[in-house]
Design a protein around this motif. Structure first.
Motif, short mmCIF file in Angstrom:
data_model
loop_
_atom_site.label_atom_id
_atom_site.label_comp_id
_atom_site.label_asym_id
_atom_site.label_seq_id
_atom_site.Cartn_x
_atom_site.Cartn_y
_atom_site.Cartn_z
N THR A 90 0.82 -1.22 0.00
CA THR A 90 0.00 0.00 0.00
C THR A 90 0.85 1.26 0.00
O THR A 90 0.53 2.21 -0.71
CB THR A 90 -0.96 0.05 1.21
OG1 THR A 90 -0.19 -0.06 2.42
CG2 THR A 90 -1.99 -1.05 1.13
N HIS A 91 1.93 1.28 0.81
CA HIS A 91 2.76 2.49 0.84
C HIS A 91 4.10 2.22 1.48
O HIS A 91 4.36 1.13 1.98
CB HIS A 91 2.02 3.65 1.53
CG HIS A 91 1.74 3.43 2.98
ND1 HIS A 91 0.78 2.56 3.44
CD2 HIS A 91 2.29 4.00 4.10
CE1 HIS A 91 0.74 2.61 4.77
NE2 HIS A 91 1.65 3.46 5.19
N SER A 92 4.96 3.24 1.47
CA SER A 92 6.38 3.04 1.79
C SER A 92 6.71 2.99 3.27
O SER A 92 7.82 2.59 3.62
CB SER A 92 7.20 4.18 1.15
OG SER A 92 6.82 5.43 1.72
N HIS A 93 5.79 3.39 4.16
CA HIS A 93 6.13 3.39 5.58
C HIS A 93 6.62 2.00 6.03
O HIS A 93 6.06 0.98 5.62
CB HIS A 93 4.91 3.79 6.43
CG HIS A 93 4.66 5.27 6.44
ND1 HIS A 93 3.42 5.81 6.63
CD2 HIS A 93 5.51 6.32 6.28
CE1 HIS A 93 3.51 7.14 6.59
NE2 HIS A 93 4.76 7.47 6.37
N LEU A 94 7.64 2.02 6.89
CA LEU A 94 8.29 0.77 7.30
C LEU A 94 7.33 -0.23 7.94
O LEU A 94 7.54 -1.44 7.85
CB LEU A 94 9.41 1.07 8.30
CG LEU A 94 10.77 1.41 7.70
CD1 LEU A 94 11.74 1.73 8.83
CD2 LEU A 94 11.29 0.26 6.86
N ASP A 133 -5.00 9.61 0.43
CA ASP A 133 -4.26 10.67 1.08
C ASP A 133 -3.70 10.13 2.39
O ASP A 133 -4.44 9.67 3.25
CB ASP A 133 -5.23 11.84 1.34
CG ASP A 133 -4.52 13.11 1.73
OD1 ASP A 133 -3.51 13.02 2.45
OD2 ASP A 133 -4.98 14.19 1.32
N HIS A 134 -2.38 10.15 2.50
CA HIS A 134 -1.73 9.65 3.71
C HIS A 134 -0.40 10.39 3.86
O HIS A 134 0.01 11.10 2.94
CB HIS A 134 -1.53 8.13 3.59
CG HIS A 134 -0.89 7.50 4.78
ND1 HIS A 134 -1.30 7.75 6.06
CD2 HIS A 134 0.17 6.63 4.89
CE1 HIS A 134 -0.54 7.06 6.90
NE2 HIS A 134 0.36 6.39 6.21
N SER A 135 0.26 10.19 4.97
CA SER A 135 1.51 10.90 5.22
C SER A 135 2.71 10.27 4.51
O SER A 135 3.85 10.50 4.90
CB SER A 135 1.76 11.01 6.72
OG SER A 135 1.53 9.77 7.35
ZN LIG Z 1 1.51 4.70 7.05
#
Ligand SMILES: [Zn+2]
Length: 430
Positions: free
Chosen positions: A80-84, A148-150
């Motif tokens: 879904t996204h790059s956050h660890l 939309d996310h950080s």
């Molecule tokens: Zn996240």
């Protein structure tokens, strides 16, 4: 279709989900935990140098068959996204498994790999996905939606097989700079029959019902910059492109030059083709400060990209009240030689839970020593509870399964069709 949450039913972070049909097996996210068994912060560096077996043994690697070791490998991983806490275990997964993610996500991972300690997304394994362009893996059809996310490039996934469907929210919010994203998701998915919604519930059990929007934060930051007597140091994560734009706009609105470090300049450079972001140029009101941590790396090609728009520390310190500068605590020693400019104001744009970390405690002391100020200026990257309620009602799934939350049972206060799973428990969508 069957769904198993291997980690994330009762915690924030470390998300890892498996979806299986008669012929296909797909993994959604493979993240590092944020907390250990005692809910103390998980030391993400602790995995370095450990074998897959050791990491399995201690429970850091969820026990998904064939994902990290023995057994038939899954057909694909959707990221879904790059956050660890969603991506941090990918480099340990079987190399033959393709990873589907947006280009934005792979770019953010590249930036953090160069400037931080994260691993980049393996190019050979990456299959770029585009918003609203469905694709198939075996008997499963997947439609990605930007959210939309950080972290720039974040996506939610609609997953369909036969007559069954599941929507995985990933991490998202509706109070960011792009509220249209969640509206599009609702407009496209709302009218369909959704069997299962895997819904992030970060804010259940946390403080207050609702915080401010990113636009309200911009107003707050503008006021804080206007009233600052000297340099403003902005501490935030540049992969949060919304926040980066918020600071840029605050600099513009207060007549200050926005000074970005090499990391932030690189993110603006990488996202130029994908988002409406200013480029790190004098014309845009941005100058690049080649910070010491960067200079010591000797990355000459990158350096050349930014050299024409460079600003020196001396130029900044000649007129500190004219600058708003991206900042991280290590710069106090490396760049400011242990002493920050007199009456500096640091705006802190991270989660308040990190404030007890030694580097932030020390920074506050260093600011006090120069008659400076430390001001939290933040809003969450995660959807607030009232917005969760609205979103779930709009999607109106047959079953809501909470994920990415410490308080899954709180979903029951608002919906009658909640199924709280345990980690590793299989749920049959029939
Ligand atoms: Zn996240």
């Amino acid at each position: 279709m069957k769904v198993t949450i291997y980690r994330g039913t009762h915690e924030i972070g470390g998300s890892c989900i498996e979806l299986t049909t008669n012929s296909t097996r797909i993994i959604l996210d493979a993240g590092l935990p944020l907390v250990d068994a005692n809910r103390e912060p998980f030391d993400q560096r602790s995995i370095q140098g450990k074998t897959v077996e050791a990491l399995k043994e201690e429970g850091t690697l969820p026990n998904v068959p064939g994902l990290f070791g023995e057994g038939p490998p899954p057909d694909a991983i959707l990221l879904t996204h790059s956050h660890l806490d969603h991506s941090g275990l990918l480099h340990l997964s079987r190399p033959e498994v393709p990873i589907y993610a947006s280009r934005g996500t792979s770019k953010m991972m590249l930036a953090v790999a160069i400037f931080g300690s994260q691993k980049q997304l393996d190019r050979d394994r990456h299959r770029p996905v585009v918003a609203r362009q469905a694709f198939e893996i075996g008997d499963v059809r997947i439609t990605p939606f930007v959210v939309d996310h950080s972290a720039f490039g974040a996506m939610a996934f609609l997953i369909e097989s036969g007559s069954k469907s599941l929507l995985y929210s990933g991490d998202l919010r509706s109070h960011g700079r792009k509220p249209g994203m969640i509206k599009t998701l609702i407009n496209e998915v709302g009218p369909r029959k959704i069997d299962v919604l895997l819904m992030e519930g970060t804010h259940f059990g946390t403080d207050g019902p609702r915080g401010i929007t990113e636009f309200e934060l911009e107003e707050e930051i503008v006021e804080r910059v206007k009233s600052a007597p000297s340099i403003v140091l902005a501490a935030f994560s540049p992969v949060d492109l919304d926040r980066l734009v918020t600071y840029y706009r605050a600099a513009q609105r207060t007549g200050r030059t926005f000074v970005v470090d090499a990391y932030t300049a690189f993110i603006l450079h990488l996202t130029a083709s994908e988002a409406r972001v200013p480029q790190p140029t004098k014309e845009a009101g941005i100058r690049v400060y080649l910070n010491q941590a960067f200079e010591r790396r000797g990355l000459e090609n990158l350096r050349q990209k930014f050299i024409a728009n460079r600003i020196t520390l001396q130029e900044i310190l000649e007129k500190p009240e004219r600058h708003l500068m991206t900042f991280r605590p290590s710069m106090t020693q490396l760049d400011f030689e242990g002493r920050l400019p007199l009456r500096s104001r640091c705006l802190y744009s991270y989660w308040k839970g990190y404030l007890t970390k030694p580097e932030w405690v020390q920074l506050q002391e260093q600011l006090a020593a120069v008659d400076g100020t430390f001001v939290p200026a933040h809003t969450s990257g995660h959807i607030y509870v009232p917005d969760i309620i609205e979103f779930v009602r709009a999607i109106s799934p047959r079953t809501v399964i909470p994920i990415h939350t410490f308080e899954p049972q709180q979903f029951r206060d608002h919906f009658s069709n909640v199924r709280c799973l345990s980690d590793g428990e299989e749920f049959l969508i029939d």
